[in-house]
Design a protein around this motif. Structure first.
Motif, PDB file in Angstrom:
ATOM      1  N   ALA A 340       0.894  -1.142   0.082  1.00 46.41           N
ATOM      2  CA  ALA A 340       0.087  -0.117   0.284  1.00 46.41           C
ATOM      3  C   ALA A 340       0.842   1.218  -0.014  1.00 46.41           C
ATOM      4  CB  ALA A 340      -0.901   0.009   1.238  1.00 46.41           C
ATOM      5  N   GLY A 341       2.048   1.267   0.654  1.00 47.18           N
ATOM      6  CA  GLY A 341       2.606   2.526   0.781  1.00 47.18           C
ATOM      7  C   GLY A 341       3.622   2.935  -0.263  1.00 47.18           C
ATOM      8  N   LEU A 342       4.015   4.350  -0.297  1.00 52.39           N
ATOM      9  CA  LEU A 342       5.319   4.787  -0.991  1.00 52.39           C
ATOM     10  C   LEU A 342       6.271   5.268  -0.169  1.00 52.39           C
ATOM     11  CD1 LEU A 342       2.861   6.972  -3.588  1.00 52.39           C
ATOM     12  CD2 LEU A 342       4.124   4.717  -4.110  1.00 52.39           C
ATOM     13  N   LEU A 365       1.555  10.607   7.035  1.00 56.80           N
ATOM     14  CA  LEU A 365       2.865   9.747   6.959  1.00 56.80           C
ATOM     15  C   LEU A 365       3.547   9.259   8.088  1.00 56.80           C
ATOM     16  CD1 LEU A 365       4.806  12.219   4.250  1.00 56.80           C
ATOM     17  CD2 LEU A 365       3.272  10.502   3.819  1.00 56.80           C
ATOM     18  N   THR A 366       4.247   8.206   8.018  1.00 61.92           N
ATOM     19  CA  THR A 366       4.954   7.597   9.012  1.00 61.92           C
ATOM     20  C   THR A 366       6.449   7.907   8.743  1.00 61.92           C
ATOM     21  OG1 THR A 366       3.269   5.713   9.239  1.00 61.92           O
ATOM     22  CG2 THR A 366       5.634   5.543  10.261  1.00 61.92           C
ATOM     23  N   LYS A 399       9.550  -2.933   6.249  1.00 59.11           N
ATOM     24  CA  LYS A 399       8.462  -3.369   5.250  1.00 59.11           C
ATOM     25  C   LYS A 399       6.861  -3.451   5.908  1.00 59.11           C
ATOM     26  CE  LYS A 399      11.672  -6.493   3.159  1.00 59.11           C
ATOM     27  NZ  LYS A 399      12.082  -8.049   2.896  1.00 59.11           N
ATOM     28  N   LYS A 400       7.157  -3.525   7.298  1.00 57.67           N
ATOM     29  CA  LYS A 400       5.724  -3.720   7.882  1.00 57.67           C
ATOM     30  C   LYS A 400       5.004  -2.215   7.719  1.00 57.67           C
ATOM     31  CE  LYS A 400       3.446  -4.513  12.566  1.00 57.67           C
ATOM     32  NZ  LYS A 400       4.092  -4.703  14.135  1.00 57.67           N
ATOM     33  N   GLN A 404       1.574  -0.687   5.943  1.00 59.10           N
ATOM     34  CA  GLN A 404       0.321   0.077   6.423  1.00 59.10           C
ATOM     35  C   GLN A 404       0.192   1.609   5.811  1.00 59.10           C
ATOM     36  OE1 GLN A 404       1.398   0.100  10.490  1.00 59.10           O
ATOM     37  NE2 GLN A 404       1.225  -2.281  10.722  1.00 59.10           N
ATOM     38  N   GLY A 405       1.078   2.184   5.240  1.00 57.42           N
ATOM     39  CA  GLY A 405       0.834   3.351   4.524  1.00 57.42           C
ATOM     40  C   GLY A 405       2.173   4.031   3.955  1.00 57.42           C
TER      41      GLY A 405
END
Length: 541
Positions: A340-342, A365-366, A399-400, A404-405
């Motif tokens: 899902a994430g970029l 964002l994370t 990766k985790k 998730q985003g």
């Protein structure tokens, strides 16, 4: 009787005029010199301009006064204010500021002693790093190009200063390649500075360095008209060249590209040269800056983007965006991928970098970080994840997070204030390749006018607050073209991941006009703080 008085007065006046003329010419045509063993007739005094015209300086030793023959401005207040503020406290800096009018009316030597007492008394010698981490930047910005171009041509350079040795030695030795530095030593008791200076140490000629047999013909002195020379420094000189205030007014500032050693790292909170008026302005701004910082912080913490961004702009925070990716394009990228994430990859300017990308994209964002205090994590408006500096563990964690985003990573691992990029860790390139994901590089720059929002030796939890205390803190973000990662099981994967990391580093540097380096986070903290940058209880110790 009146005629006789007028006659005597006129006669006396006529007799006094030539007397005082001879007196003034004797004392001011050439500077006042007090020598124990040598007479004034043994010296040749010439203007500084003639020294630049000499073609034989490579065969001579040059001894010069730092304050009067190297620096454009001879004022010592800014450097002592930096010591008081950066190595001491806000209170110590305020005491120096309010006492400076009294210092100005004192003799130069006594005023110097007062500033040394105010700034150094009670400081721990072992932890004093302002001389190597803070002061070199401000000294270098005050070096006259014309003076340095002449002085660097000498066979050996000997610097003489009235400032404490701990203030000038690193600047002169490490950045200007001066061979010998003679400053004033500070008295120490129990590991703490007493705020008192030792007596001036004698000028001892080292046989291997100065070739004593030729010293009397090889040593050239450079100082100022305003200074009376001290015999222990200049009694060996056969020639002395004098710098006037008029000369210094025409000097240009030494450009950064002419520094013998590039200034890549420096520490401290003050982003301006703390002259008397600039320091007074800072103290007047502090109450306003603290209120603004609190307002800006709570706005980011509590309000949605649609409200927080206009309020931040209204209070002076400037966010400039270039080539912002289309959110529909990003959505298509996500739909075509298994995850899902970029992955946004950016250079590192302050702790607010991921937040600024989030604001620019108007999406949560994370952020992954190598070292972040608990307080900074608590205050962050976006989610933060701390890496463990273990490749396999960090890869699994990232990766985790990507599943998730969207994720932001700063592969330099630490901030750099100047126009340089540190080495990019290749972890992100292989990570993106393993999950078949795109990397979106972001070229980022920030500007402050009063306080730096980064520190190597202080409390990192205060970094965002200091950044937001600036009148108009500015961020510029430029989004670059997407890049593919490297799969771990591909041929030459180990080499390829470094190629991708280096390529992105070079591309970001090209856009920003920065210079790439191979320096790392460890290098920065060893230079500035004497440690490896391990965070404990919110402090970089």
């Amino acid at each position: 009787m009146n005629n006789m008085s007028l006659f005597l007065n006129a006669f006396s006046f006529r007799k006094l005029v030539p007397f005082f003329s001879r007196f003034l010419l004797k004392h001011f045509r050439k500077p006042k010199i007090f020598y124990k063993h040598l007479t004034i007739s043994q010296f040749g005094f010439q203007k500084f301009q003639f020294l630049a015209q000499r073609s034989d300086l490579e065969d001579h030793f040059l001894i010069f006064n730092v304050e009067t023959a190297l620096l454009k401005s001879s004022s010592l207040f800014p450097y002592f204010m930096l010591v008081a503020f950066e190595a001491g406290s806000l209170l110590r800096a305020f005491v120096l500021l309010v006492s400076y009018p009294f210092i100005r009316i004192c003799s130069e030597n006594f005023g110097l002693k007062i500033m040394v007492m105010v700034c150094f008394f009670g400081l721990k010698k072992e932890s004093f790093r302002a001389g190597s981490a803070v002061l070199p930047k401000f000294f270098l910005e005050n070096v006259g190009m014309e003076s340095f171009e002449v002085l660097k041509r000498g066979k050996k350079k000997v610097a003489v200063s009235n400032l404490p040795q701990v203030m000038v030695e690193s600047f002169l030795r490490d950045y200007l390649n001066i061979d010998f530095v003679f400053g004033r030593e500070l008295k120490v008791f129990g590991g703490y500075f007493l705020g008192l200076m030792e007596e001036k140490k004698e000028f001892v000629l080292e046989k291997n360095a100065f070739e004593v047999g030729k010293i009397t013909s090889d040593l050239i002195g450079v100082s100022s008209f305003k200074k009376s020379f001290d015999s222990q420094w200049f009694s060996y000189c056969k020639e002395i060249y004098l710098v006037s205030e008029g000369d210094k007014r025409h000097w240009n500032q030494l450009p950064r590209n002419l520094y013998p050693k590039p200034l890549i790292f420096h520490d401290g909170r003050l982003a301006f040269r703390p002259s008397l008026m600039a320091t007074l302005s800072m103290f007047m701004w502090l109450p306003v800056g603290c209120i603004l910082s609190i307002i800006r912080s709570f706005t980011a913490l509590l309000l949605p983007y649609s409200i927080a961004i206009p309020i931040a702009a209204f209070t002076g925070v400037q966010l400039r965006l270039k080539n912002v990716p289309n959110r529909r394009f990003e959505a298509n990228l996500k739909n075509n991928k298994t995850q899902a994430g970029l992955l946004y990859v950016t250079n590192h300017r302050t702790l607010l970098d991921p937040l600024m990308i989030s604001y620019g994209l108007k999406t949560p964002l994370t952020a992954v970080t190598y070292s972040l205090s608990r307080m900074s994590e608590f205050l962050s408006p976006i989610k933060t994840v701390r890496l463990a500096r273990d490749r396999n563990q960090d890869a699994m964690l990232m990766k985790k997070m990507l599943s998730q985003g969207d994720l932001v990573v700063c592969p330099e691992g630490t901030t750099c204030r100047e126009s340089y990029l540190l080495r990019f860790s290749p972890l992100f390139s292989q990570l993106a390749g393993d999950i078949d994901h795109y990397i979106l590089p972001v070229a980022m720059d920030s500007h402050v006018s009063m306080f730096y929002g980064t520190t190597a030796g202080g409390y990192k939890c205060l970094d965002p607050l200091f950044f937001l205390m600036n009148p108009q803190p500015t961020y510029t973000l430029q989004f670059l073209h997407k890049v593919s990662g490297v799969a771990a099981n591909s041929d030459h994967a180990e080499k390829s991941k470094f190629d991708v990391a280096n390529s992105i580093q070079n591309e970001i540097a090209k856009v920003l006009g920065f210079t790439c380096t191979t320096l790392t986070r460890k290098d920065k903290y060893l230079i500035l703080a004497g440690n490896e940058g391990i965070v404990r209880d919110g402090n970089t110790r």
